[in-house]
Design a protein around this motif. Structure first.
Motif, PDB file in Angstrom:
ATOM      1  N   PHE A 144     -16.398  13.982  17.017  1.00  0.00           N
ATOM      2  CA  PHE A 144     -17.444  14.617  17.807  1.00  0.00           C
ATOM      3  C   PHE A 144     -18.737  13.798  17.761  1.00  0.00           C
ATOM      4  CE2 PHE A 144     -14.839  18.475  17.254  1.00  0.00           C
ATOM      5  CZ  PHE A 144     -14.884  18.983  18.543  1.00  0.00           C
ATOM      6  N   PHE A 145     -19.471  13.861  18.862  1.00  0.00           N
ATOM      7  CA  PHE A 145     -20.750  13.168  18.945  1.00  0.00           C
ATOM      8  C   PHE A 145     -21.738  13.744  17.935  1.00  0.00           C
ATOM      9  CE2 PHE A 145     -25.100  12.944  20.485  1.00  0.00           C
ATOM     10  CZ  PHE A 145     -25.248  11.597  20.759  1.00  0.00           C
ATOM     11  N   ARG A 146     -22.489  12.844  17.287  1.00  0.00           N
ATOM     12  CA  ARG A 146     -23.611  13.215  16.431  1.00  0.00           C
ATOM     13  C   ARG A 146     -24.791  12.319  16.775  1.00  0.00           C
ATOM     14  NH1 ARG A 146     -22.856  18.061  13.638  1.00  0.00           N
ATOM     15  NH2 ARG A 146     -20.676  18.178  12.973  1.00  0.00           N
ATOM     16  N   ARG A 147     -25.979  12.889  16.732  1.00  0.00           N
ATOM     17  CA  ARG A 147     -27.170  12.113  17.107  1.00  0.00           C
ATOM     18  C   ARG A 147     -27.360  10.902  16.198  1.00  0.00           C
ATOM     19  NH1 ARG A 147     -31.019  17.129  15.784  1.00  0.00           N
ATOM     20  NH2 ARG A 147     -29.029  18.140  16.180  1.00  0.00           N
ATOM     21  N   ARG A 163     -16.798  12.313  22.233  1.00  0.00           N
ATOM     22  CA  ARG A 163     -16.229  13.651  22.311  1.00  0.00           C
ATOM     23  C   ARG A 163     -17.419  14.598  22.309  1.00  0.00           C
ATOM     24  NH1 ARG A 163     -11.889  17.209  18.748  1.00  0.00           N
ATOM     25  NH2 ARG A 163     -11.393  18.591  20.505  1.00  0.00           N
ATOM     26  N   PHE A 164     -17.563  15.318  23.383  1.00  0.00           N
ATOM     27  CA  PHE A 164     -18.789  16.052  23.680  1.00  0.00           C
ATOM     28  C   PHE A 164     -19.105  17.105  22.632  1.00  0.00           C
ATOM     29  CE2 PHE A 164     -21.183  19.069  26.566  1.00  0.00           C
ATOM     30  CZ  PHE A 164     -22.259  18.231  26.772  1.00  0.00           C
ATOM     31  N   PHE A 165     -20.367  17.134  22.221  1.00  0.00           N
ATOM     32  CA  PHE A 165     -20.895  18.149  21.313  1.00  0.00           C
ATOM     33  C   PHE A 165     -22.250  18.539  21.886  1.00  0.00           C
ATOM     34  CE2 PHE A 165     -21.366  19.198  16.482  1.00  0.00           C
ATOM     35  CZ  PHE A 165     -21.788  20.474  16.808  1.00  0.00           C
ATOM     36  N   ASP A 224     -11.906  15.595  25.659  1.00  0.00           N
ATOM     37  CA  ASP A 224     -13.155  14.854  25.815  1.00  0.00           C
ATOM     38  C   ASP A 224     -14.356  15.785  25.915  1.00  0.00           C
ATOM     39  OD1 ASP A 224     -11.783  12.492  25.728  1.00  0.00           O
ATOM     40  OD2 ASP A 224     -12.096  11.943  27.823  1.00  0.00           O
ATOM     41  N   LEU A 225     -14.176  16.927  26.550  1.00  0.00           N
ATOM     42  CA  LEU A 225     -15.270  17.878  26.716  1.00  0.00           C
ATOM     43  C   LEU A 225     -15.556  18.671  25.445  1.00  0.00           C
ATOM     44  CD1 LEU A 225     -14.453  19.058  30.330  1.00  0.00           C
ATOM     45  CD2 LEU A 225     -16.548  17.898  29.611  1.00  0.00           C
ATOM     46  N   LEU A 273     -15.877  28.296  31.847  1.00  0.00           N
ATOM     47  CA  LEU A 273     -17.153  28.860  32.290  1.00  0.00           C
ATOM     48  C   LEU A 273     -18.320  28.236  31.536  1.00  0.00           C
ATOM     49  CD1 LEU A 273     -16.188  32.634  32.670  1.00  0.00           C
ATOM     50  CD2 LEU A 273     -16.454  30.912  34.471  1.00  0.00           C
ATOM     51  N   GLU A 274     -18.076  27.838  30.299  1.00  0.00           N
ATOM     52  CA  GLU A 274     -19.121  27.165  29.529  1.00  0.00           C
ATOM     53  C   GLU A 274     -19.440  25.802  30.123  1.00  0.00           C
ATOM     54  OE1 GLU A 274     -19.924  27.395  24.901  1.00  0.00           O
ATOM     55  OE2 GLU A 274     -18.349  25.910  25.310  1.00  0.00           O
ATOM     56  N   VAL A 275     -18.410  25.082  30.541  1.00  0.00           N
ATOM     57  CA  VAL A 275     -18.633  23.796  31.221  1.00  0.00           C
ATOM     58  C   VAL A 275     -19.454  24.012  32.486  1.00  0.00           C
ATOM     59  CG1 VAL A 275     -17.502  21.881  32.419  1.00  0.00           C
ATOM     60  CG2 VAL A 275     -16.538  22.751  30.275  1.00  0.00           C
ATOM     61  N   GLU A 276     -19.110  25.046  33.247  1.00  0.00           N
ATOM     62  CA  GLU A 276     -19.843  25.348  34.473  1.00  0.00           C
ATOM     63  C   GLU A 276     -21.313  25.654  34.191  1.00  0.00           C
ATOM     64  OE1 GLU A 276     -18.541  27.578  38.430  1.00  0.00           O
ATOM     65  OE2 GLU A 276     -18.759  28.962  36.742  1.00  0.00           O
TER      66      GLU A 276
END
Length: 413
Positions: free
Chosen positions: A110-113, A133-135, A211-212, A230-233
């Motif tokens: 997962f992405f981390r800053r 990997r989207f976070f 990926d999302l 719905l969260e993606v939307e």
């Protein structure tokens, strides 16, 4: 003498490969582990900078938006859109959030800053666009509250086929597949060959969902699936479709208030036609069923995409798409030698050679014309530059990617 030297040469070559790969993997995973450890540090205050404003905008003009997060999905024409964002960033002197040492944010973790190069607590960025990997919370903390979030989806069956062939060499449990059509054999009984815990398994099952940032092994009947969609939307202002890339770019241009020149493109990271197997009706159906989560996701956003087109206006869309295609063709005539893409072996300048998957070199690239007017010379080069070379030009130190490239070149893999 020659009859026994060649086998010894092959053995020596593979011995060197084993040693180098082992060392490389140890180095890479040590680096990745350090990044994950750093990512567990306390969360700092989020970015609070005002939206980025372009200069020299007339009062009666639309105000271009310059803060954008592009969730770069795999095998969805995302490299082409990446090139558009690189050029936009250079044009407006924007600040990119880039990874360090590699061309993605430690995917598939997962992405981390903390994975952002030279990140300091409170840092704000204009553009985030590399594979991850989207976070959401981590990404959102790096951009202004008004930043625009976009991504691209693709028909799951065709995405699966593309991913299967492109990443096949790095998904070990597919190596036991035999026969001419390994994809067809896999789809006859995917669970026989698929292990969700296997290395790089995500490339062969519901890759978009993965990926999302979601669980790509969910039961399609689970209520979580609809919740995630719905969260993606809710989070993404525009979900583009690879199959309707030009229409998607027109919607992006309208959403961001950009100019036509901002969305001009040449197809990057495309495969040669002979390397693109045609899915039969039965295989297409099996691939869709195997990637049912992605199919549900795609079905939802295919419908919402065309609602956006209707709101934009069908006739208006047709005119805008025609203008975009005409300008793209005009740029091909100005920039491209032969006005078409060529195979890797025919690309004359090493700096324009795209990254190839392990195995056959199927990714096409371009040769620039020898004589291009000064007015277009810089733009032409930018439009054909692959993402690895473009990132280097933007100042990113891709030492891990380059090291692996040198190893592959030496071993010819």
């Amino acid at each position: 003498m020659p009859s026994w030297r060649k086998p010894w040469h092959c053995m020596a070559k593979w011995l060197i490969l084993g040693c180098l790969c082992t060392g490389f993997l140890l180095l890479f995973y040590s680096y990745a582990s350090l990044q994950v450890f750093m990512a567990k540090s306390p969360a700092p205050a989020r970015c609070s900078s005002p939206p980025t404003s372009p200069t020299n905008i007339p009062n009666d003009s639309c105000w271009p938006k310059l803060d954008i997060v592009f969730m770069k999905t795999h095998k969805t024409a995302s490299s082409t859109l990446l090139n558009i964002l690189f050029r936009l960033g250079q044009k407006h002197h924007l600040k990119f959030a880039f990874p360090s040492g590699y061309n993605d944010f430690n995917y598939p973790t997962f992405f981390r800053r903390s994975l952002v190069h030279n990140y300091q607590p409170g840092d704000c960025f204009n553009i985030i666009c590399n594979h991850m990997r989207f976070f959401y919370s981590e990404v959102h903390s790096l951009v202004t509250p008004n930043a625009t979030f976009i991504t691209v989806l693709r028909d799951p069956a065709h995405l699966f086929e593309s991913s299967f062939h492109y990443f096949g060499m790095v998904v070990p449990f597919t190596w036991k597949l035999t026969g001419h059509n390994k994809l067809a054999k896999f789809l006859q009984n995917p669970t026989q060959y698929y292990n969700p815990q296997g290395y790089n398994a995500q490339f062969l099952h519901n890759l978009l969902f993965f990926d999302l940032g979601y669980n790509n092994e969910l039961d399609p009947r689970s209520p979580q699936v609809e919740e995630h969609i719905l969260e993606v939307e809710q989070r993404f202002h525009l979900v583009m479709l690879q199959e309707y890339f030009d229409e998607s770019l027109v919607l992006l241009k309208d959403l961001m208030c950009w100019e036509l020149e901002d969305i001009l493109y040449f197809k990057l990271n495309a495969r040669r036609a002979s390397a693109v197997p045609q899915l039969t009706g039965e295989l297409y159906q099996r691939a869709t069923e195997w990637n049912q989560l992605d199919a549900l996701l795609y079905r939802h956003f295919n419908a919402s995409f065309w609602r956006k087109v209707e709101a934009f206006g069908r006739e208006r869309m047709a005119r805008e798409v025609a203008n975009l295609r005409w300008e793209n063709k005009r740029m091909e005539r100005i920039c491209i030698d032969g006005e078409h893409a060529v195979e890797a072996k025919d690309i004359k300048q090493p700096s324009l050679q795209p990254w190839q998957a392990m195995g056959a070199k199927t990714i096409l690239g371009y040769n620039l014309k020898k004589h291009i007017s000064h007015q277009y010379e810089q733009l032409c080069r930018k439009m054909v530059t692959p993402d690895i070379q473009y990132m280097t030009e933007l100042g990113v130190n891709l030492w891990i990617t380059k090291l692996w490239g040198y190893i592959r070149k030496f071993l010819q893999i």
